[in-house]
Design an enzyme around this catalytic site. Sequence first.
Site, PDB file in Angstrom:
ATOM      1  N   LEU A  24      58.215  16.206  70.063  1.00 56.54           N
ATOM      2  CA  LEU A  24      58.254  16.483  71.502  1.00 56.54           C
ATOM      3  C   LEU A  24      57.058  15.874  72.234  1.00 56.54           C
ATOM      4  O   LEU A  24      55.952  15.825  71.708  1.00 56.54           O
ATOM      5  CB  LEU A  24      58.291  17.997  71.733  1.00 56.54           C
ATOM      6  CG  LEU A  24      59.459  18.738  71.072  1.00 56.54           C
ATOM      7  CD1 LEU A  24      59.390  20.234  71.361  1.00 56.54           C
ATOM      8  CD2 LEU A  24      60.809  18.175  71.539  1.00 56.54           C
ATOM      9  N   GLY A  27      57.886  14.124  78.195  1.00 61.22           N
ATOM     10  CA  GLY A  27      59.248  13.885  78.716  1.00 61.22           C
ATOM     11  C   GLY A  27      60.153  15.053  78.369  1.00 61.22           C
ATOM     12  O   GLY A  27      60.835  15.609  79.237  1.00 61.22           O
ATOM     13  N   HIS A  28      60.136  15.452  77.091  1.00 58.29           N
ATOM     14  CA  HIS A  28      60.933  16.615  76.677  1.00 58.29           C
ATOM     15  C   HIS A  28      60.481  17.858  77.452  1.00 58.29           C
ATOM     16  O   HIS A  28      61.313  18.661  77.904  1.00 58.29           O
ATOM     17  CB  HIS A  28      60.734  16.900  75.188  1.00 58.29           C
ATOM     18  CG  HIS A  28      61.179  15.797  74.273  1.00 58.29           C
ATOM     19  ND1 HIS A  28      60.314  15.110  73.465  1.00 58.29           N
ATOM     20  CD2 HIS A  28      62.416  15.275  74.031  1.00 58.29           C
ATOM     21  CE1 HIS A  28      60.976  14.216  72.751  1.00 58.29           C
ATOM     22  NE2 HIS A  28      62.252  14.285  73.079  1.00 58.29           N
ATOM     23  N   ASP A 141      67.286   7.851  78.691  1.00 53.16           N
ATOM     24  CA  ASP A 141      68.419   7.386  77.892  1.00 53.16           C
ATOM     25  C   ASP A 141      69.640   7.365  78.813  1.00 53.16           C
ATOM     26  O   ASP A 141      70.508   8.244  78.734  1.00 53.16           O
ATOM     27  CB  ASP A 141      68.628   8.322  76.696  1.00 53.16           C
ATOM     28  CG  ASP A 141      67.396   8.363  75.818  1.00 53.16           C
ATOM     29  OD1 ASP A 141      67.235   7.474  74.985  1.00 53.16           O
ATOM     30  OD2 ASP A 141      66.560   9.273  76.004  1.00 53.16           O
ATOM     31  N   GLN A 144      73.251   7.236  77.487  1.00 54.82           N
ATOM     32  CA  GLN A 144      73.582   8.527  76.860  1.00 54.82           C
ATOM     33  C   GLN A 144      73.973   9.549  77.924  1.00 54.82           C
ATOM     34  O   GLN A 144      74.972  10.262  77.789  1.00 54.82           O
ATOM     35  CB  GLN A 144      72.362   9.014  76.077  1.00 54.82           C
ATOM     36  CG  GLN A 144      72.454  10.428  75.573  1.00 54.82           C
ATOM     37  CD  GLN A 144      71.269  10.771  74.687  1.00 54.82           C
ATOM     38  OE1 GLN A 144      71.197  10.351  73.550  1.00 54.82           O
ATOM     39  NE2 GLN A 144      70.324  11.552  75.195  1.00 54.82           N
ATOM     40  N   SER A 176      58.314   8.105  74.704  1.00 56.66           N
ATOM     41  CA  SER A 176      59.375   8.112  73.706  1.00 56.66           C
ATOM     42  C   SER A 176      58.771   8.533  72.369  1.00 56.66           C
ATOM     43  O   SER A 176      57.626   8.177  72.062  1.00 56.66           O
ATOM     44  CB  SER A 176      59.978   6.707  73.584  1.00 56.66           C
ATOM     45  OG  SER A 176      60.659   6.586  72.345  1.00 56.66           O
TER      46      SER A 176
HETATM   47  P1  AMP Z   1      65.323  12.617  72.024  1.00 53.89           P
HETATM   48  O1  AMP Z   1      64.474  13.651  71.341  1.00 53.89           O
HETATM   49  O2  AMP Z   1      64.694  11.277  72.074  1.00 53.89           O
HETATM   50  O3  AMP Z   1      66.739  12.639  71.558  1.00 53.89           O
HETATM   51  O4  AMP Z   1      65.383  13.080  73.552  1.00 53.89           O
HETATM   52  C1  AMP Z   1      65.816  14.344  73.937  1.00 53.89           C
HETATM   53  C2  AMP Z   1      66.007  14.379  75.418  1.00 53.89           C
HETATM   54  O5  AMP Z   1      64.772  14.099  76.069  1.00 53.89           O
HETATM   55  C3  AMP Z   1      67.014  13.337  75.895  1.00 53.89           C
HETATM   56  O6  AMP Z   1      67.826  13.894  76.907  1.00 53.89           O
HETATM   57  C4  AMP Z   1      66.123  12.250  76.420  1.00 53.89           C
HETATM   58  O7  AMP Z   1      66.736  11.459  77.406  1.00 53.89           O
HETATM   59  C5  AMP Z   1      64.976  13.055  76.992  1.00 53.89           C
HETATM   60  N1  AMP Z   1      63.781  12.214  77.126  1.00 53.89           N
HETATM   61  C6  AMP Z   1      63.236  11.415  76.165  1.00 53.89           C
HETATM   62  N2  AMP Z   1      62.188  10.745  76.660  1.00 53.89           N
HETATM   63  C7  AMP Z   1      62.064  11.106  77.957  1.00 53.89           C
HETATM   64  C8  AMP Z   1      61.169  10.744  79.016  1.00 53.89           C
HETATM   65  N3  AMP Z   1      60.189   9.868  78.846  1.00 53.89           N
HETATM   66  N4  AMP Z   1      61.348  11.322  80.226  1.00 53.89           N
HETATM   67  C9  AMP Z   1      62.347  12.215  80.420  1.00 53.89           C
HETATM   68  N5  AMP Z   1      63.221  12.598  79.471  1.00 53.89           N
HETATM   69  C10 AMP Z   1      63.091  12.054  78.256  1.00 53.89           C
END
Ligand code: AMP
Length: 272
Positions: A24, A27-28, A141, A144, A176
């Site tokens: 995490l 962003g998360h 994403d 997605q 990310s």
């Molecule tokens: P992930 O753990 O990469 O599958 O991401 C989980 C959620 O967090 C997904 O809906 C992503 O789009 C969102 N997410 C990932 N990186 C960011 C970011 N930099 N800003 C906003 N949301 C994000």
Amino acid sequence: MARVVQLWKRQGQSIGFVPTMGALHAGHLSLIQKARRENQRVVVSIFVNPTQFGPKEDFRKYPRPWQRDQKLCQKALVHALYRPHAKHMYPQGFLTFVEVSRLSNKLCGQFRPGHFRGVATIVLKLLEQVRPQRAYFGEKDFQQLVIIRCMVQDLNLPVTVIGCPTVREADGLALSSRNVYLNPQQRSKAVHLYRGLKAGALVARKHGSKVTHVLSQMHKEVRKIPGVRMDYLKVVNPKTLEDAKHLQGPLRLVGAIRIGKTRLIDNVAIFC
Ligand code: AMP
């Protein structure tokens, strides 16, 4: 998980859900905070979903800092952290997948065959288990998000999908979980994807600009990165993900590049 949410539902409490693969970052956390503001209960899931990784991709080495993630969720006042086991999500004999056709074959789908099939399948399963009123996804994403919106609409799922803006580092690089793969030299190159998209957005704003001008500006910027491999840079319709023919209405500038072994994606919205 189903029992816990059933209890909350009986008490009339609203549930916000943030599905993640862990590792995490801010962003998360922005998704979690929005879910906290808009719901009485917040569920976060952490599941590194094997079916969305290709055979040559980073499933094994994907970061899994479980204890750190747990602490971050506690600090963010998450009510339930759901970490299902792969054996339970995909028991032996598992054969059923969800395919959001057309949208899934474009952009990243061209370079990651089967990726969005894995994403749609796991998100549907998680939504079914958590049964939230609202589910939160990052615009980071973007493809997605578009695919999940389509699936929710097509399958009449009783959930509102909420898209959340991309959280970035001070220099503009989108946060990310994969950024940890970048060494300092690669990290300094990585920001040029965002710079390329922003440069394209600037051209799009100029009177008389055409899609081709925007594209060549983006390519020019991104090509400056030594050793970069470009998967795609495009101007697309934000609903259909089809290539835009004209600079008209809401559009998305989207890109995916590889620096070393790390694949980076980003996008920015424009309105012409
Ligand atoms: P992930 O753990 O990469 O599958 O991401 C989980 C959620 O967090 C997904 O809906 C992503 O789009 C969102 N997410 C990932 N990186 C960011 C970011 N930099 N800003 C906003 N949301 C994000």
